[in-house]
Write an enzyme that holds these catalytic residues in place. Structure first.
Site, PDB file in Angstrom:
ATOM      1  N   LYS A   1       0.909  -1.315  -0.319  1.00  0.00           N
ATOM      2  CA  LYS A   1      -0.007  -0.244   0.570  1.00  0.00           C
ATOM      3  C   LYS A   1       0.732   1.370  -0.321  1.00  0.00           C
ATOM      4  O   LYS A   1       0.288   2.372  -0.730  1.00  0.00           O
ATOM      5  CB  LYS A   1      -1.097  -0.224   1.117  1.00  0.00           C
ATOM      6  CG  LYS A   1      -1.998  -0.780   0.720  1.00  0.00           C
ATOM      7  CD  LYS A   1      -3.246  -1.346   1.562  1.00  0.00           C
ATOM      8  CE  LYS A   1      -4.121  -2.212   1.801  1.00  0.00           C
ATOM      9  NZ  LYS A   1      -4.077  -2.878   1.579  1.00  0.00           N
TER      10      LYS A   1
HETATM   11  C1  LIG Z   1      -4.820  -4.711   1.197  1.00  0.00           C
HETATM   12  C2  LIG Z   1      -4.166  -5.851   1.390  1.00  0.00           C
HETATM   13  C3  LIG Z   1      -3.986  -7.074   0.038  1.00  0.00           C
HETATM   14  C4  LIG Z   1      -5.431  -6.812  -0.830  1.00  0.00           C
HETATM   15  O1  LIG Z   1      -5.543  -5.562  -1.679  1.00  0.00           O
HETATM   16  P1  LIG Z   1      -6.353  -5.226  -2.804  1.00  0.00           P
HETATM   17  O2  LIG Z   1      -5.913  -3.845  -3.447  1.00  0.00           O
HETATM   18  O3  LIG Z   1      -7.600  -4.751  -1.503  1.00  0.00           O
HETATM   19  O4  LIG Z   1      -7.210  -6.799  -3.044  1.00  0.00           O
HETATM   20  C5  LIG Z   1      -3.705  -7.381   0.138  1.00  0.00           C
HETATM   21  N1  LIG Z   1      -2.583  -8.102   0.909  1.00  0.00           N
HETATM   22  C6  LIG Z   1      -2.038  -7.003   1.854  1.00  0.00           C
HETATM   23  C7  LIG Z   1      -0.460  -7.088   2.406  1.00  0.00           C
HETATM   24  C8  LIG Z   1      -3.225  -6.194   2.085  1.00  0.00           C
HETATM   25  O5  LIG Z   1      -2.185  -5.440   2.582  1.00  0.00           O
END
Ligand SMILES: *Cc1c(COP(=O)(O)O)cnc(C)c1O
Length: 469
Positions: A112
């Site tokens: 993220k």
């Molecule tokens: C947010 C997240 C996901 C999922 O990603 P999306 O874009 O919501 O599908 C998967 N793994 C981790 C570690 C995350 O923080």
């Protein structure tokens, strides 16, 4: 570049306005009116570029008309300089032609950061130009909150309020949020669960009178700028594995469908992608759609991969829009019937077409642990539970061994020690250098009751660099 809503009624916006908006006013999500498309020669000419320069070439069409090239270049250079690995998103080989794209070298150790480090800088740039301030209110069950706070901590024009369920996030995740101090940073522990937090954020968008005219911005993955930033690393991975001359496949640990949707866009922009694998945990609404053409809400389960614990994937609406010939009225009807009845199927023909690109698998906690243990035994690598789900799905769904398979490594294992312990991996995990004193740092956080009025009163008391709005 202009952006339109998936439900066809809200006005089209430019990039700057889309950045400062959450949901469209008709309840839809914004998408580019026309997706840029690159030629194979163009993509090939980007091989070997540093990450921020590749990012500039991929994202430039999306911000065209809103941010001059020189400013955008500078923002991107600063954004990706904070990552702890020189290649920003390194590839690590697991097996013959099987790779993990490590997206966890940013400040909060999850993918993220790629989007939220950029989002914070873009917001501050645009707001300084306009002479405005905004308030961000977001809910987190873990990774989003810390990444958003890290992304906005240096913003002069943003006050950020992150709600997390009191005593229900892991120690590492809580401390990654509560140990960052600044008069524009506000952590609220809500005496409720994650859904309560999310509901209060939604309700705050619906009635903004408590903000006294200050604009409210969304930082969850319905914000277009987050999707845009995630397109880049699909190009980055492919170029290192012989793309675009060679096609590559990706397996993506999926919750809200933001990350994998970025891969879908990369392909539509001209990057040869053979297969996109939707890897879910027990919360498998997307797997049920991909395997049986049923999009139906079910119970929410708590799993060892909490960042993928969702009932409904908000970004899936963006794919449905394309699947239905970008017809906003059709989408509005479909989403309405979903809201009323809790489910739908799509025309068989549209579903079959989608399945030419997408495969899927739902992975249990037990299989997640088995995969962590197996990969550790064979390679010495410790996977986090989300990435392990990606690996499991990649191995189960792979169509061709000749095509390189890239699993998105979405988080660092140190964030999820419970799963690693349960997998029986007897290797002590260490926090990276910049977080090594995380457990000695002071924390700052306000505990508030599960009550919308109390939260909103707190925001209006502190929304202007800690002072009243
Ligand atoms: C947010 C997240 C996901 C999922 O990603 P999306 O874009 O919501 O599908 C998967 N793994 C981790 C570690 C995350 O923080």
């Amino acid at each position: 570049m202009r952006y339109i809503s998936t439900r066809g009624q809200a006005p089209a916006l430019n990039f700057e306005d889309v950045l400062l908006t959450g949901l469209a006013s008709d309840g839809g999500l914004y998408v580019p009116e026309n997706l840029p498309r690159f030629t194979q020669e163009e993509i090939a000419s980007w091989a070997g570029l540093p990450y921020h320069e590749l990012a500039f070439r991929v994202m430039r069409p999306f911000v065209a008309g809103s941010i001059p090239d020189a400013d955008f270049k500078k923002i991107l250079e600063e954004t990706y300089a904070v990552f702890a690995h020189s290649s920003v998103a390194p590839l690590r080989q697991l097996n013959g032609n099987e790779w993990v794209l490590e997206l966890f070298h940013g400040p909060t150790l999850a993918f993220k950061d790629f989007a939220l480090q950029l989002l914070g800088r873009l917001l501050d740039y645009v707001l300084a130009k306009r002479g405005e301030r905004v308030v961000i209110i977001g809910a987190t069950s873990g990774d989003t909150g810390s990444a958003a706070i890290e992304g906005c901590r240096k913003c002069d024009n943003v006050d950020i309020f992150i709600l997390h369920p009191h005593n229900r996030v892991s120690d590492v995740q809580r401390r990654q949020m509560t140990t960052i101090f600044g008069d524009n940073i506000h952590n609220i522990a809500v005496e409720g669960n994650f859904d309560d937090c999310q509901e209060m954020v939604k309700n705050s968008f619906a009635d903004q009178s408590f903000l006294k005219g200050t604009r409210l911005v969304a930082v969850n993955s319905i914000n277009w700028a987050r999707i845009m930033a995630q397109i880049v690393y699909y190009f980055h991975a492919s170029l290192q594995l012989g793309g675009p001359a060679r096609s590559v496949s990706f397996s993506v640990p999926t919750g809200n469908f933001g990350d994998i949707f970025a891969g879908y866009l990369a392909r539509n922009m001209g990057l040869p992608i053979n297969q996109l694998i939707v890897a879910t945990n027990r919360n498998d609404i997307l797997h049920r759609f991909m395997s049986g053409n049923q999009y139906v809400k079910e119970t929410l389960y708590a799993t060892l991969s909490p960042s993928m614990d969702i009932m409904v994937s908000s970004n899936f609406e963006r794919l449905l829009f394309d699947m239905h010939g970008r017809n906003g009225a059709t989408l509005a009807g479909l989403m309405d019937s979903f809201k009323q009845g809790g489910g739908f199927s799509v025309d068989e023909e549209r579903w079959t077409e989608t399945r030419k690109l997408f495969d899927s698998l739902a992975v249990s906690d037990a299989e997640t642990c088995e995969t962590i243990a197996d990969v550790f035994a064979k390679t010495g690598e410790v996977l986090d539970p989300h990435t392990a789900i990606g690996v499991k799905a990649a191995r189960a769904c792979r169509r061709s061994l000749d095509t390189p398979m890239v699993i998105l490594g979405t988080a660092h294992p140190v964030k999820f020690p419970e799963a690693v312990e349960k997998a029986g991996v007897g290797k002590a995990l260490e926090l990276p250098a910049h977080l090594s004193d995380l457990f000695e740092r002071d924390e700052r956080c306000t505990v508030l009751p599960n009550d919308l009025k109390a939260i909103q009163a707190f925001v209006s008391q502190h929304g202007n660099r800690g002072k009243p709005l």
